[in-house]
Design an enzyme around this catalytic site. Structure first.
Site, PDB file in Angstrom:
ATOM      1  N   CYS A  71     102.402  96.389   3.818  1.00 51.36           N
ATOM      2  CA  CYS A  71     101.812  95.667   2.681  1.00 51.36           C
ATOM      3  C   CYS A  71     102.859  95.351   1.616  1.00 51.36           C
ATOM      4  CB  CYS A  71     100.675  96.493   2.074  1.00 51.36           C
ATOM      5  SG  CYS A  71     100.058  95.794   0.544  1.00 51.36           S
ATOM      6  N   LYS A  79     104.051  88.097   0.759  1.00 51.96           N
ATOM      7  CA  LYS A  79     103.246  86.918   1.129  1.00 51.96           C
ATOM      8  C   LYS A  79     102.653  86.271  -0.123  1.00 51.96           C
ATOM      9  CE  LYS A  79      99.114  87.327   1.354  1.00 51.96           C
ATOM     10  NZ  LYS A  79      98.327  87.889   2.425  1.00 51.96           N
ATOM     11  N   TYR A 211      94.417  85.321   9.846  1.00 50.45           N
ATOM     12  CA  TYR A 211      94.879  85.418   8.453  1.00 50.45           C
ATOM     13  C   TYR A 211      96.318  84.902   8.308  1.00 50.45           C
ATOM     14  CZ  TYR A 211      91.368  89.027   7.128  1.00 50.45           C
ATOM     15  OH  TYR A 211      90.246  89.731   6.841  1.00 50.45           O
ATOM     16  N   GLU A 215      97.627  81.562   6.345  1.00 46.51           N
ATOM     17  CA  GLU A 215      98.368  81.771   5.096  1.00 46.51           C
ATOM     18  C   GLU A 215      99.768  81.144   5.173  1.00 46.51           C
ATOM     19  OE1 GLU A 215      96.063  85.812   3.578  1.00 46.51           O
ATOM     20  OE2 GLU A 215      98.024  86.044   4.492  1.00 46.51           O
ATOM     21  N   HIS A 470      80.660  79.171 -18.942  1.00 51.28           N
ATOM     22  CA  HIS A 470      80.775  77.716 -18.856  1.00 51.28           C
ATOM     23  C   HIS A 470      81.953  77.205 -19.667  1.00 51.28           C
ATOM     24  CE1 HIS A 470      79.302  73.716 -18.071  1.00 51.28           C
ATOM     25  NE2 HIS A 470      79.472  73.424 -19.348  1.00 51.28           N
ATOM     26  N   GLU A 475      80.478  80.167 -12.362  1.00 51.41           N
ATOM     27  CA  GLU A 475      79.078  80.101 -12.814  1.00 51.41           C
ATOM     28  C   GLU A 475      78.164  79.545 -11.720  1.00 51.41           C
ATOM     29  OE1 GLU A 475      78.124  77.323 -16.022  1.00 51.41           O
ATOM     30  OE2 GLU A 475      79.903  76.137 -15.536  1.00 51.41           O
TER      31      GLU A 475
HETATM   32  P1  NDP Z   1      94.225  88.021  13.350  1.00 50.92           P
HETATM   33  O1  NDP Z   1      93.579  89.035  14.193  1.00 50.92           O
HETATM   34  O2  NDP Z   1      93.654  87.676  12.030  1.00 50.92           O
HETATM   35  O3  NDP Z   1      94.344  86.657  14.181  1.00 50.92           O
HETATM   36  C1  NDP Z   1      94.992  86.624  15.414  1.00 50.92           C
HETATM   37  C2  NDP Z   1      94.972  85.192  15.922  1.00 50.92           C
HETATM   38  O4  NDP Z   1      95.822  85.118  17.046  1.00 50.92           O
HETATM   39  C3  NDP Z   1      93.603  84.728  16.337  1.00 50.92           C
HETATM   40  O5  NDP Z   1      93.423  83.402  15.912  1.00 50.92           O
HETATM   41  C4  NDP Z   1      93.671  84.801  17.864  1.00 50.92           C
HETATM   42  O6  NDP Z   1      92.914  83.820  18.488  1.00 50.92           O
HETATM   43  C5  NDP Z   1      95.119  84.496  18.109  1.00 50.92           C
HETATM   44  N1  NDP Z   1      95.633  85.048  19.357  1.00 50.92           N
HETATM   45  C6  NDP Z   1      95.629  86.324  19.779  1.00 50.92           C
HETATM   46  N2  NDP Z   1      96.228  86.440  20.976  1.00 50.92           N
HETATM   47  C7  NDP Z   1      96.605  85.191  21.330  1.00 50.92           C
HETATM   48  C8  NDP Z   1      97.241  84.660  22.467  1.00 50.92           C
HETATM   49  N3  NDP Z   1      97.631  85.435  23.481  1.00 50.92           N
HETATM   50  N4  NDP Z   1      97.452  83.327  22.509  1.00 50.92           N
HETATM   51  C9  NDP Z   1      97.060  82.531  21.495  1.00 50.92           C
HETATM   52  N5  NDP Z   1      96.447  82.980  20.391  1.00 50.92           N
HETATM   53  C10 NDP Z   1      96.220  84.298  20.307  1.00 50.92           C
HETATM   54  O7  NDP Z   1      95.740  88.505  13.258  1.00 50.92           O
HETATM   55  P2  NDP Z   1      96.921  88.164  12.272  1.00 50.92           P
HETATM   56  O8  NDP Z   1      98.146  88.355  13.097  1.00 50.92           O
HETATM   57  O9  NDP Z   1      96.728  86.880  11.567  1.00 50.92           O
HETATM   58  O10 NDP Z   1      96.813  89.315  11.199  1.00 50.92           O
HETATM   59  C11 NDP Z   1      96.798  90.679  11.627  1.00 50.92           C
HETATM   60  C12 NDP Z   1      95.910  91.492  10.743  1.00 50.92           C
HETATM   61  O11 NDP Z   1      96.562  91.721   9.506  1.00 50.92           O
HETATM   62  C13 NDP Z   1      94.589  90.825  10.365  1.00 50.92           C
HETATM   63  O12 NDP Z   1      93.588  91.031  11.303  1.00 50.92           O
HETATM   64  C14 NDP Z   1      94.276  91.487   9.057  1.00 50.92           C
HETATM   65  O13 NDP Z   1      93.606  92.683   9.341  1.00 50.92           O
HETATM   66  C15 NDP Z   1      95.629  91.770   8.453  1.00 50.92           C
HETATM   67  N6  NDP Z   1      95.982  90.766   7.438  1.00 50.92           N
HETATM   68  C16 NDP Z   1      95.235  90.661   6.308  1.00 50.92           C
HETATM   69  C17 NDP Z   1      95.545  89.738   5.348  1.00 50.92           C
HETATM   70  C18 NDP Z   1      94.707  89.624   4.121  1.00 50.92           C
HETATM   71  O14 NDP Z   1      93.931  90.527   3.845  1.00 50.92           O
HETATM   72  N7  NDP Z   1      94.787  88.526   3.383  1.00 50.92           N
HETATM   73  C19 NDP Z   1      96.701  88.849   5.478  1.00 50.92           C
HETATM   74  C20 NDP Z   1      97.411  89.029   6.715  1.00 50.92           C
HETATM   75  C21 NDP Z   1      97.059  89.959   7.635  1.00 50.92           C
HETATM   76  P3  NDP Z   1      91.373  83.995  18.875  1.00 50.92           P
HETATM   77  O15 NDP Z   1      90.600  83.906  17.628  1.00 50.92           O
HETATM   78  O16 NDP Z   1      91.166  82.845  19.796  1.00 50.92           O
HETATM   79  O17 NDP Z   1      91.288  85.323  19.547  1.00 50.92           O
END
Ligand code: NDP
Length: 496
Positions: A71, A79, A211, A215, A470, A475
């Site tokens: 983090c 980030k 996420y 982002e 407002h 709101e």
């Molecule tokens: P996420 O789990 O959010 O998303 C992973 C993405 O990768 C999904 O869209 C998934 O697709 C895709 N994916 C997984 N495997 C493959 C593959 N083999 N080929 C193609 N696409 C694939 O993970 P992130 O890496 O974005 O973030 C990790 C974690 O970190 C998050 O889950 C969250 O808990 C935390 N995080 C939180 C943030 C915040 O609070 N703002 C910011 C950044 C991270 P599909 O949907 O099709 O499975």
């Protein structure tokens, strides 16, 4: 330190041994959000605490990491700094209709922001170390592993091994980026590297719709890069409210990001012109940087947990009970390594509950209800409680959906074509607000307050009786008078 406690019905006597038999009351492996919180709070309760963490580096590996964890060093904090940096791009465009004559060429200096970001992360790393030492927690720099139910070993940078006994061991080693196994994957980077690139890439391909993908798409687009966002589903952000996912997709596209839904990458090839990212539709996307934002996996591989019999799930996450305790009574785990809800504030909550339960004589279970969270896209999405789909699945009766789509006041002058969307999901029978979502400027700042209301069990009538501020976007949450639609629950209410 010998406090009595009762967990899972086990008699206190079975759990308590004299702390003097051990080097530490608690030894924590991993000094990220969860580990630092648990160790500080445990020390405040009087425990003798040791903690180990890998040497500091912005880009993590098996052997480098740093106090503060993902983090602080290579996640939420850097980030958000980059999101702030990228947001000025849009703000400068918006400023013109507000009378700002931006006649001179405006340049963005990535290296300057990178240096400022690195300075800030170094400062925070120092603060986290001080937090530990001020709490009386002994920090060891090196790689920790478990060698027995009460034994840990720390391998220092010079290879020296230290062994300690501890009454309790807490594992808080977080997660690591997961890369899909495609040819040329070594040409791609993860979010670790993306936060520390030497040069701002002109062309970016991002794989993933979660996420991190969304982002970084906003960050790079805001800084002037050409961004191609490739994801497998129809919409990004699987798991979020479908209507809000569509809003995010529309906004990303509206800001100039090229979306490639229902698409995957099959290969990366190095060429003279950069990296060629080949899709499963046969498209070839040229990039200077390809980011894999394809999820994270629990960081358990090198902890030697199998040797002591700590149970893992099929994803490698440490299995814990509701008190964050593993099947080995003296070993506990909190944060992303347990793959419950992988968010910093949740790891903090789990760490706090652990310390209270084990050393504070207050049995405490983390409460996962109504946790608000946000995706820091530009503009951001923030939610609390149930999505419409979850409400339909979980509610007993009809679900009332209230939505508001409007032009935020700032856009009326700037001319930006980007609507803010808000949504409340309400249980028709009880009038209780089950969930709230917002995509628009300041959504996370607004949602934190809405989360308090949901935690208190607020009804729609109570939202309606709250006076608005407002003029503000916020709101709108207390002025959504008419139901957009009524949806029958998946399982109809059973008569009592
Ligand atoms: P996420 O789990 O959010 O998303 C992973 C993405 O990768 C999904 O869209 C998934 O697709 C895709 N994916 C997984 N495997 C493959 C593959 N083999 N080929 C193609 N696409 C694939 O993970 P992130 O890496 O974005 O973030 C990790 C974690 O970190 C998050 O889950 C969250 O808990 C935390 N995080 C939180 C943030 C915040 O609070 N703002 C910011 C950044 C991270 P599909 O949907 O099709 O499975």
């Amino acid at each position: 330190m010998a406090r009595k406690m009762l967990i899972d019905g086990e008699p206190a006597a079975a759990l308590e041994e004299e702390a003097t038999d051990f080097d530490f009351d608690l030894f924590v492996i991993g000094a990220g959000s969860g580990g630092v919180r648990a160790s500080r709070f445990s020390a405040n309760f009087g425990a003798k605490v040791g903690i180990c963490e890998l040497p500091y580096h912005p880009i993590s590996s098996e052997t480098i990491g740093g106090v503060g964890g993902t983090c602080v060093i290579r996640g939420c904090v850097p980030k958000k700094i980059l999101v702030y940096g990228a947001s000025f791009g849009g703000d400068l465009e918006d400023a013109r209709n507000y009378g700002w004559e931006l006649s001179e060429k405006i340049d963005f200096n990535w290296k300057k922001l990178l240096q400022k970001k690195t300075d800030e992360i170094n400062r925070l790393n120092g603060i986290y170390k001080r937090l530990l030492s001020n709490a009386g927690v002994k920090l060891f720099e090196g790689e920790g592993k478990v060698v027995g139910p009460h034994e840990v070993e720390v391998t220092q940078v010079d290879g020296t091994k230290l062994s300690y006994s501890a009454k309790h061991i807490l594992i808080a080693t977080g997660g690591r980026a997961h890369l899909p196994d495609i040819p040329g994957k070594e040409l791609g980077i993860t979010s670790d590297e993306a936060l520390s690139l030497e040069e701002l890439p002109k062309r970016v391909v991002i794989l993933g719709g979660g996420y991190i993908a969304v982002e970084f798409a906003s960050i790079w687009q805001g800084m002037g890069s050409t961004v191609n966002l490739v994801f497998r589903k129809e919409l990004p952000l699987r798991g979020f409210d479908d209507e809000m996912r569509a809003v995010v997709a529309r906004n990303l596209e509206g800001r100039g990001i090229n979306l490639h839904p229902r698409t995957n990458l099959t290969q990366l090839i190095k060429t003279e012109d950069g990296i060629k990212a080949v899709t499963d539709h046969g498209e070839e996307l040229m990039a200077d940087v390809v980011l894999f934002a394809t999820g994270r996996v629990p960081n358990t591989k090198r902890l030697n947990l199998e040797a002591v019999g700590v149970e893992l799930d099929s994803n490698g996450a440490i299995k814990v009970n509701e008190y964050s305790r593993t099947n080995i009574p003296s070993i506990w785990a909190v944060g992303d390594v347990t793959d419950r809800m992988n968010l910093t504030p949740v790891a903090l909550m789990e760490g706090t509950c652990f310390a209270k339960t084990v050393f504070g004589a207050q049995e405490s279970k983390p409460d996962y209800s109504n946790i608000p969270y946000a995706v820091f896209s530009i503009p951001p999405l923030s939610v609390v409680g149930l999505s419409e789909e979850q409400a339909i699945e979980q509610a007993n009766g009809d679900v009332l959906v209230f939505t508001s789509t409007f032009n935020p006041m700032k856009n009326t002058i700037s001319g930006r074509q980007e609507k803010t969307v808000m949504k409340l999901v309400v249980d028709a029978e009880t009038d209780k607000v089950l969930g709230a979502s917002m995509c628009g400027p300041d959504a996370p700042e607004i949602m934190q307050g809405i989360a308090v209301a949901l935690k208190c069990g607020a009804t729609k009538a109570q939202f309606d009786s709250t006076v608005g501020i407002h003029p503000s976007s916020a709101e709108e949450f207390v002025t959504m008078r008419s139901v957009t639609r009524t949806v029958a629950a998946a399982k109809p209410r059973t008569s009592l």
